[in-house]
Design a protein around this motif. Sequence first.
Motif, PDB file in Angstrom:
ATOM      1  N   ARG A 134     -15.281  15.093 -11.615  1.00  0.00           N
ATOM      2  CA  ARG A 134     -14.033  14.788 -12.290  1.00  0.00           C
ATOM      3  C   ARG A 134     -13.023  15.891 -12.026  1.00  0.00           C
ATOM      4  O   ARG A 134     -13.330  17.068 -12.198  1.00  0.00           O
ATOM      5  CB  ARG A 134     -14.296  14.687 -13.787  1.00  0.00           C
ATOM      6  CG  ARG A 134     -13.178  14.039 -14.526  1.00  0.00           C
ATOM      7  CD  ARG A 134     -13.532  13.897 -15.975  1.00  0.00           C
ATOM      8  NE  ARG A 134     -12.525  14.689 -16.698  1.00  0.00           N
ATOM      9  CZ  ARG A 134     -12.678  15.183 -17.894  1.00  0.00           C
ATOM     10  NH1 ARG A 134     -13.805  15.027 -18.514  1.00  0.00           N
ATOM     11  NH2 ARG A 134     -11.729  15.853 -18.478  1.00  0.00           N
ATOM     12  N   ARG A 135     -11.829  15.526 -11.594  1.00  0.00           N
ATOM     13  CA  ARG A 135     -10.787  16.503 -11.313  1.00  0.00           C
ATOM     14  C   ARG A 135     -10.014  16.810 -12.572  1.00  0.00           C
ATOM     15  O   ARG A 135      -9.751  15.939 -13.376  1.00  0.00           O
ATOM     16  CB  ARG A 135      -9.838  15.962 -10.251  1.00  0.00           C
ATOM     17  CG  ARG A 135     -10.536  15.822  -8.902  1.00  0.00           C
ATOM     18  CD  ARG A 135      -9.550  15.518  -7.858  1.00  0.00           C
ATOM     19  NE  ARG A 135      -8.515  16.553  -7.884  1.00  0.00           N
ATOM     20  CZ  ARG A 135      -7.740  16.852  -6.882  1.00  0.00           C
ATOM     21  NH1 ARG A 135      -7.841  16.179  -5.776  1.00  0.00           N
ATOM     22  NH2 ARG A 135      -6.840  17.783  -6.965  1.00  0.00           N
ATOM     23  N   ILE A 136      -9.642  18.057 -12.708  1.00  0.00           N
ATOM     24  CA  ILE A 136      -8.833  18.468 -13.845  1.00  0.00           C
ATOM     25  C   ILE A 136      -7.397  18.048 -13.559  1.00  0.00           C
ATOM     26  O   ILE A 136      -6.876  18.326 -12.477  1.00  0.00           O
ATOM     27  CB  ILE A 136      -8.929  19.989 -14.053  1.00  0.00           C
ATOM     28  CG1 ILE A 136     -10.379  20.375 -14.323  1.00  0.00           C
ATOM     29  CG2 ILE A 136      -8.002  20.455 -15.156  1.00  0.00           C
ATOM     30  CD1 ILE A 136     -10.613  21.861 -14.376  1.00  0.00           C
ATOM     31  N   PRO A 137      -6.733  17.389 -14.490  1.00  0.00           N
ATOM     32  CA  PRO A 137      -5.359  16.976 -14.224  1.00  0.00           C
ATOM     33  C   PRO A 137      -4.438  18.188 -14.097  1.00  0.00           C
ATOM     34  O   PRO A 137      -4.485  19.103 -14.920  1.00  0.00           O
ATOM     35  CB  PRO A 137      -4.992  16.125 -15.433  1.00  0.00           C
ATOM     36  CG  PRO A 137      -5.971  16.486 -16.483  1.00  0.00           C
ATOM     37  CD  PRO A 137      -7.203  16.958 -15.798  1.00  0.00           C
TER      38      PRO A 137
END
Length: 92
Positions: free
Chosen positions: A26-29
Amino acid sequence: MTHARIPDFSQPVPVRSPAAPSVARRRIPVDPRYLNLPNEPVPGEIEPWQAVTPVRPDTARSLRFLDTAGELLAAAFIIGGGMVLTGLATLL
């Protein structure tokens, strides 16, 4: 008593796959404005030419001469003192 198995180093090491390959990271926004920042100088940062150019403070010529003369005088005292101590050692 059981002994640990000695690994066979002549064979390549097996590659382990991740535990759950179906789960993507999951990428950090991140705010897109901060992804491509302009190449602006940072206050207090030195320029590349300043990092490699020797910067010598302006000193008076006489002070540099006195500094050199002092170095030569100190060298003469060190060498002369060594010669005197060697001479004294031969008398013992």
